[in-house]
Design an enzyme around this catalytic site. Sequence first.
Site, PDB file in Angstrom:
ATOM      1  N   LYS A  31       0.814  -1.213   0.000  1.00 15.78           N
ATOM      2  CA  LYS A  31       0.000   0.000   0.000  1.00 15.78           C
ATOM      3  C   LYS A  31       0.849   1.266   0.000  1.00 15.78           C
ATOM      4  O   LYS A  31       0.689   2.150  -0.857  1.00 15.78           O
ATOM      5  CB  LYS A  31      -0.916  -0.038   1.234  1.00 15.78           C
ATOM      6  CG  LYS A  31      -1.593   1.260   1.599  1.00 15.78           C
ATOM      7  CD  LYS A  31      -2.499   1.092   2.800  1.00 15.78           C
ATOM      8  CE  LYS A  31      -1.740   0.796   4.067  1.00 15.78           C
ATOM      9  NZ  LYS A  31      -1.024   1.989   4.589  1.00 15.78           N
ATOM     10  N   THR A  32       1.766   1.371   0.973  1.00 13.57           N
ATOM     11  CA  THR A  32       2.582   2.585   1.088  1.00 13.57           C
ATOM     12  C   THR A  32       3.508   2.738  -0.109  1.00 13.57           C
ATOM     13  O   THR A  32       3.725   3.844  -0.620  1.00 13.57           O
ATOM     14  CB  THR A  32       3.389   2.550   2.399  1.00 13.57           C
ATOM     15  OG1 THR A  32       2.492   2.372   3.505  1.00 13.57           O
ATOM     16  CG2 THR A  32       4.166   3.834   2.589  1.00 13.57           C
ATOM     17  N   ASP A  62      -3.991   8.184   2.714  1.00 12.88           N
ATOM     18  CA  ASP A  62      -3.716   6.841   3.202  1.00 12.88           C
ATOM     19  C   ASP A  62      -4.837   6.397   4.142  1.00 12.88           C
ATOM     20  O   ASP A  62      -5.474   7.223   4.796  1.00 12.88           O
ATOM     21  CB  ASP A  62      -2.374   6.851   3.950  1.00 12.88           C
ATOM     22  CG  ASP A  62      -1.852   5.457   4.241  1.00 12.88           C
ATOM     23  OD1 ASP A  62      -2.348   4.497   3.635  1.00 12.88           O
ATOM     24  OD2 ASP A  62      -0.947   5.333   5.081  1.00 12.88           O
ATOM     25  N   GLU A  63      -5.075   5.090   4.220  1.00 14.86           N
ATOM     26  CA  GLU A  63      -6.081   4.500   5.131  1.00 14.86           C
ATOM     27  C   GLU A  63      -7.454   5.161   4.950  1.00 14.86           C
ATOM     28  O   GLU A  63      -8.126   5.541   5.917  1.00 14.86           O
ATOM     29  CB  GLU A  63      -5.621   4.625   6.589  1.00 14.86           C
ATOM     30  CG  GLU A  63      -4.266   4.019   6.886  1.00 14.86           C
ATOM     31  CD  GLU A  63      -4.256   2.485   6.894  1.00 14.86           C
ATOM     32  OE1 GLU A  63      -5.282   1.880   6.549  1.00 14.86           O
ATOM     33  OE2 GLU A  63      -3.221   1.910   7.241  1.00 14.86           O
ATOM     34  N   GLN A 103     -10.015  -4.150   6.316  1.00 10.62           N
ATOM     35  CA  GLN A 103      -9.272  -3.818   7.534  1.00 10.62           C
ATOM     36  C   GLN A 103      -9.859  -2.603   8.251  1.00 10.62           C
ATOM     37  O   GLN A 103      -9.170  -1.931   9.020  1.00 10.62           O
ATOM     38  CB  GLN A 103      -7.799  -3.561   7.193  1.00 10.62           C
ATOM     39  CG  GLN A 103      -7.088  -4.788   6.640  1.00 10.62           C
ATOM     40  CD  GLN A 103      -5.600  -4.554   6.471  1.00 10.62           C
ATOM     41  OE1 GLN A 103      -4.831  -4.542   7.419  1.00 10.62           O
ATOM     42  NE2 GLN A 103      -5.193  -4.370   5.223  1.00 10.62           N
ATOM     43  N   ARG A 132      -1.516 -10.722  10.118  1.00 12.65           N
ATOM     44  CA  ARG A 132      -0.286 -10.205  10.738  1.00 12.65           C
ATOM     45  C   ARG A 132       0.843 -11.226  10.615  1.00 12.65           C
ATOM     46  O   ARG A 132       2.019 -10.883  10.752  1.00 12.65           O
ATOM     47  CB  ARG A 132      -0.495  -9.915  12.226  1.00 12.65           C
ATOM     48  CG  ARG A 132      -1.519  -8.852  12.597  1.00 12.65           C
ATOM     49  CD  ARG A 132      -1.385  -7.591  11.814  1.00 12.65           C
ATOM     50  NE  ARG A 132      -2.236  -7.631  10.627  1.00 12.65           N
ATOM     51  CZ  ARG A 132      -2.148  -6.820   9.590  1.00 12.65           C
ATOM     52  NH1 ARG A 132      -1.188  -5.924   9.555  1.00 12.65           N
ATOM     53  NH2 ARG A 132      -2.968  -6.912   8.568  1.00 12.65           N
TER      54      ARG A 132
END
Length: 644
Positions: free
Chosen positions: A32-33, A233-234, A264, A601
């Site tokens: 994502k980043t 972001d997010e 998420q 995770r």
Amino acid sequence: MADPLAGLTPAQDAAARAIGPIAVLAGAGTGKTKTLVASAVDRIAHRGVNPYRLLAVTFTNKAAREMSERLSAALGPMRTPSWVGTFHAHGSRQIRQDPGIADLRPGFAIVTGDDCARIVRRLVKREIAQGGLAEDADTDPDRLRKRIRGILAHIGRFKEDMVLPEEARRYFGAAAEPLMADAARIYPLYQAELQAANAADFGDLLMYPTRTMMRDESYRLEWARRFDAILVDEFQDVNLTQYRWIHLLSRDHRQLFAVGDDDQSIYSWRGAQLQYFRDFLKAFPDGQMVALERNFRSTGHILDAANGIISLDAKRLRKTLYTEAGPGDPIEIVSCKHGADESRSIAREIGRLAAEGVNYHDIAVLYRYNYLSRRIEDALLRARIPYVIVGDAGFWERAIVKDMLAFLRLVVCPEDRQSDEAFRRVVNVPARGIGERSLAQVEAIADARDLSLCAAAGQMPGEGAVAITLRAFTAMIRDVGMHTETVAGKIARLADSTGYRAMLQRLEDEGRERLENLAELEEIAAGFDTPQALFDHAALGAAAPGEALDGRVRLMTLHASKGLEFPRVFLPGWDETLFPLPAERTNLEEERRLAYVAVTRAMRRATITWCAERGSKPSGPSPFIDDIPVHARSQGWLRHVARR
């Protein structure tokens, strides 16, 4: 300098180079980043966007720093965008340029946390004294603290919903539940206090600029024309004010890059509005959505398990994670007799992993509720395995545990000045009307007669309420000490005799977890022959401030683990009575997303444990376990598989 656009997957490349509104549906571990940074670099290096006219926004300072560092590494410090930060940081920059929009003056202060709570506390007490608010029949200090926190939380939600102080009472009306009605009354007074002190809280930093842009088109254009592109972001976690702020700034140039993952979204209780992300193409019909599905973090079986759990959310945006790293090991599903068996089993397996060369800091234990950490902590402590609680106080550092150990120390040595700090801690817990003046009198007697504070309190002269209360308190402490019961029995008796257990029961929902901690302490105390042995155990279990965190097993809640990854993950407490709790089945979708976050995770191996009995009550496996495909799970430990 490394080119962030090199080595992108086709989906990442398409997202990074997209023109116009784009929502990037980025599954867990899909880069994502990396994709967001690549999009920023492409705009600056290849499309000619001035770096000072690009705005990038995220939710945490840590994420903002990481984004800025990556951009600097790719573009060099001279071309790194200056508008990279959190929503609150950007709002602060905006409002500082025109503080009048919030009735503030230049140089205003930003107040947070305890300062905000102190203002609300002062206003609540004043309103109670003047008859503006009803006084609680229960004058327990914890009840007041809960009321203040609740009022402050509602004021925060008012600001997230862009409700001004003068609108709050009209907006919610007489039908509002009592705490919200209290908040609606306190809100204008609270805001007046802030403005009189030339101060703003976090909610103000975005609410006032957004409200001003909504009503003043020239002000909106002044800010919107400063930017040629906005990257968020997010995006699945934005609330109403954040969404409106983004939309108002981007609706002219329509160069909006929004990255997130609806699978998420686990923060609805903080005001996050998932629907803004899911309805992105309705708000931007000329936009596009690109899904990132290749996972670079986990093995195939872990992803199959996560896909199986989340696929039953009928409202989700469709995507399926996959990996080219191979299937790896299936998820271990381990059934345990009870909580103590579960914690010992996890500690034994961690010890086995360490003996085979796995670093402790590559291991994490993730749980749904904080109180579940206690047994794990104790088992690790007994096995001499170093650990650290991330984002929460360890069991032995929690207020309720320290309170009960302080009571116990008073019982053990009431005549010894070693017990003085314990006396100071609990003499007014629960509230007994013993304030600083009364405590000073006790200390004066103790100094004059060379007594412990507990002994001095027993000699408090007079027949006033305070003197009678102090003598009764010390008599109760001595009475408990006279009984020859077990250490656990003394703690249970203290919890009842002091009124501590009743105090927690009055706290309702907030007290439930504290009661669980009390029950855990009573149970752990049963394993010690003397109070001193328990004191020593507790002291060893409390990490010193600033102690190095490397080389320790990470313990944290599932919420705190979002965005992190670990080679080896243990997931205790997947019981049908805990995850999801029956009371939370009304929000089963978010609980399901939390289970998805938990599983994703893990990088190489994950273990899920559940108990046939939890807290003396029968239990069974979480329904989420059945959602994991059969080929992706294995009953029991995979100890025959070579460690990696």
